[in-house]
Design an enzyme around this catalytic site. Structure first.
Site, short mmCIF file in Angstrom:
data_model
loop_
_atom_site.label_atom_id
_atom_site.label_comp_id
_atom_site.label_asym_id
_atom_site.label_seq_id
_atom_site.Cartn_x
_atom_site.Cartn_y
_atom_site.Cartn_z
N ASP A 13 0.82 -1.22 0.00
CA ASP A 13 0.00 0.00 0.00
C ASP A 13 0.85 1.27 0.00
OD1 ASP A 13 -2.24 -1.70 0.26
OD2 ASP A 13 -1.97 -1.73 2.43
N LYS A 16 2.15 2.05 -5.12
CA LYS A 16 2.83 1.49 -6.31
C LYS A 16 2.01 1.72 -7.57
CE LYS A 16 3.04 -2.57 -4.43
NZ LYS A 16 2.72 -2.27 -3.03
N GLY A 40 -4.23 -4.69 -4.42
CA GLY A 40 -5.23 -3.75 -4.92
C GLY A 40 -4.50 -2.48 -5.28
N HIS A 41 -4.39 -2.20 -6.55
CA HIS A 41 -3.68 -0.99 -6.98
C HIS A 41 -4.71 0.06 -7.37
CE1 HIS A 41 0.30 -3.25 -7.87
NE2 HIS A 41 0.00 -3.18 -6.61
N GLN A 226 2.19 -6.08 -3.04
CA GLN A 226 2.54 -6.10 -1.60
C GLN A 226 3.85 -5.33 -1.37
OE1 GLN A 226 1.63 -9.57 -2.90
NE2 GLN A 226 -0.41 -8.77 -2.64
P1 IMP Z 1 -2.62 -12.80 2.17
O1 IMP Z 1 -1.69 -12.26 1.15
O2 IMP Z 1 -4.07 -12.60 1.81
O3 IMP Z 1 -2.30 -14.23 2.53
O4 IMP Z 1 -2.43 -11.96 3.52
C1 IMP Z 1 -1.23 -12.03 4.29
C2 IMP Z 1 -0.85 -10.68 4.87
O5 IMP Z 1 -0.44 -9.81 3.80
C3 IMP Z 1 -1.99 -9.95 5.58
O6 IMP Z 1 -1.43 -9.20 6.64
C4 IMP Z 1 -2.51 -8.99 4.52
O7 IMP Z 1 -3.15 -7.86 5.09
C5 IMP Z 1 -1.22 -8.62 3.82
N1 IMP Z 1 -1.43 -8.21 2.42
C6 IMP Z 1 -1.68 -9.01 1.36
N2 IMP Z 1 -1.79 -8.29 0.23
C7 IMP Z 1 -1.59 -7.01 0.59
C8 IMP Z 1 -1.54 -5.79 -0.17
O8 IMP Z 1 -1.69 -5.74 -1.39
N3 IMP Z 1 -1.29 -4.67 0.56
C9 IMP Z 1 -1.07 -4.70 1.89
N4 IMP Z 1 -1.09 -5.80 2.62
C10 IMP Z 1 -1.35 -6.96 1.98
#
Ligand code: IMP
Length: 431
Positions: A13, A16, A40-41, A226
């Protein structure tokens, strides 16, 4: 010709999407290489807001080619919905504009259910706070060699065989361990037959396509999802996502040779945020944290959860510089810091009477870290209309300079608002 990787330096977040959108102008190919629709971009173009979860945001440019690499985990229902929404917005997607790697893994309905069941069954304090999109279970199956690949959609016998085998194990877990509903082969098979028909024209060999592009001297942009601290190996494990989010995976996750990468741009939010659970040493629990959350409209683009906010952490930034080989930083959301009388930057941690300048690998130790701050003077002026670095308040310039000094990395891009035009491109990595 230049091939550039864009990476998040913090917990995701960082903004990007906006930087990718800016640099996409100079690229011919835009590649996603890891993660899935947990990302989510968010982009604001001509006042219209777009949120992409899977398709590279380069799709907004009609003359660019977008690629989804082998390192991505793909939920076909989500992808097709994005394609439908884009078509409705007057931006139809066709196979000339999008290729999906035959080697990417499919997120199956049982992955989402497993993700949620696993989280629900985990005790408080150990929950990860996943996005619930099935990311972890899908990568799990990939690593244990049970995964179903996008290319398997084109081989009916293989798909049937793999689905049958997977359902045996998953249904056992649902029935015996989680006490939830099981899946029937027919219900999944019927849906995936439709997906196969719709996606078939898009499935291809991304590595070969990128190699051709490189040899033809085209510019390639690799769009990370991420952030570095969510990397499965180098992040705050186990409070991480299930893929390698760092720049090295741009190569592994797309089938592109490392010697062909020319620049790595690290996106650094001017303060720090995190969604989901897990340690966050510079987190603020006071009014300043609240103010950053509100002024920065800090809500997760995928789940809508409030993001936790804190001061800029330059140990985290330095980790990112080292792990990704960052050649230039893009500092985003500088405008959100306007109005603070003082600003703090974490430059070290204290733990057990010791001073640390690198993130420890032990999660219990990470949970105990206390940031050591350096204080800088803030600025009151709003920055959203500023278009030249010389017009920035001197305190803002001092803040940027200090980040460059601590990270030993030049700043290439500054962002002072969500719009495309609210960006200062100081050094173009494609030039
Ligand atoms: P997962 O990727 O859904 O397995 O989540 C694992 C961890 O990564 C959690 O803390 C999510 O909130 C975090 N996370 C996954 N994708 C994003 C992203 O695009 N932005 C911020 N945090 C993310």
């Amino acid at each position: 010709m230049a091939n550039v990787v864009i990476i998040g330096t913090q917990w995701g977040d960082e903004g990007k999407g906006k930087v990718v959108d800016l640099l996409t102008r100079y690229a011919d190919y835009i590649v996603r290489f890891q993660g899935g629709n947990n990302a989510g971009h968010t982009l604001v173009v001509e006042g219209k807001k777009y949120i992409f979860h899977l398709i590279p945001s380069g799709i907004l440019y009609p003359d660019k080619k977008c690629l989804i690499g082998n390192g991505v985990v793909l939920d076909p229902g989500v992808l097709l919905k994005e394609m439908t929404d884009l078509a409705a917005a007057g931006l139809p997607v066709n196979p000339d504009r999008l290729t999906i790697s035959e080697r990417a893994h499919l997120i199956m309905p049982y992955h989402n259910r497993l993700d949620n069941n696993m989280e629900a069954a985990t005790k408080q304090g150990a929950k990860i706070g996943t996005t619930g999109r099935g990311i972890g279970p899908c990568y799990g199956d990939k690593i244990t060699r049970q995964g179903i690949k996008v290319g398997d959609l084109l081989d009916d016998a293989l798909f049937r065989e793999k689905l049958t085998e997977n359902l045996k194990e998953k249904n056992f877990l649902f029935a015996s361990k989680y006490n939830t509903a099981t899946f029937s082969f027919e219900e999944i098979y019927a849906i995936f037959q439709q997906y196969a028909e719709k996606l078939a024209p898009y499935i291809g060999n991304v590595s070969v396509e990128l190699d051709r592009a490189r040899k033809a001297g085209r510019h390639i942009l690799f769009e990370g999802a991420q952030g570095t601290q969510l990397d499965i190996d180098h992040g705050t494990y186990p409070f991480v996502t299930s893929s390698n989010t760092i720049a090295g995976n741009a190569c592994t996750g797309s089938g592109f040779g490392p010697s062909h990468i020319d620049a790595v741009i690290g996106i650094l939010k001017a303060y720090t945020t995190r969604v989901g659970e897990g340690p966050f040493p510079s987190e603020l629990f006071d009014q300043t944290g609240e103010a950053l959350q509100q002024k920065g409209a800090e809500f997760g683009a995928t789940t809508g959860r409030k993001r936790r906010c804190g001061w800029l952490d330059c140990i985290v930034a330095n980790e990112a510089v080292r792990l990704n080989g960052i050649t230039g930083l893009a500092i985003t959301k500088l405008d959100v810091l306007s109005g603070q009388s003082n600003l703090k930057i974490a430059t070290a941690y204290e733990e057990g009477g010791k001073r640390l300048t690198a993130m420890p690998g032990n999660i219990r130790q990470v949970e105990r870290l206390k940031p050591v701050y350096e204080e800088l003077v803030g600025w009151q002026e709003e920055l959203c209309d500023i278009r030249s670095i010389d017009d920035l308040p001197s305190a803002t310039r001092a803040y940027i300079k200090r980040i460059e000094e601590i990270t030993e990395t030049p700043v290439a891009i500054l962002s002072v608002g969500p719009g495309r035009e609210q960006t200062l491109l100081l050094k173009n990595p494609f030039a």
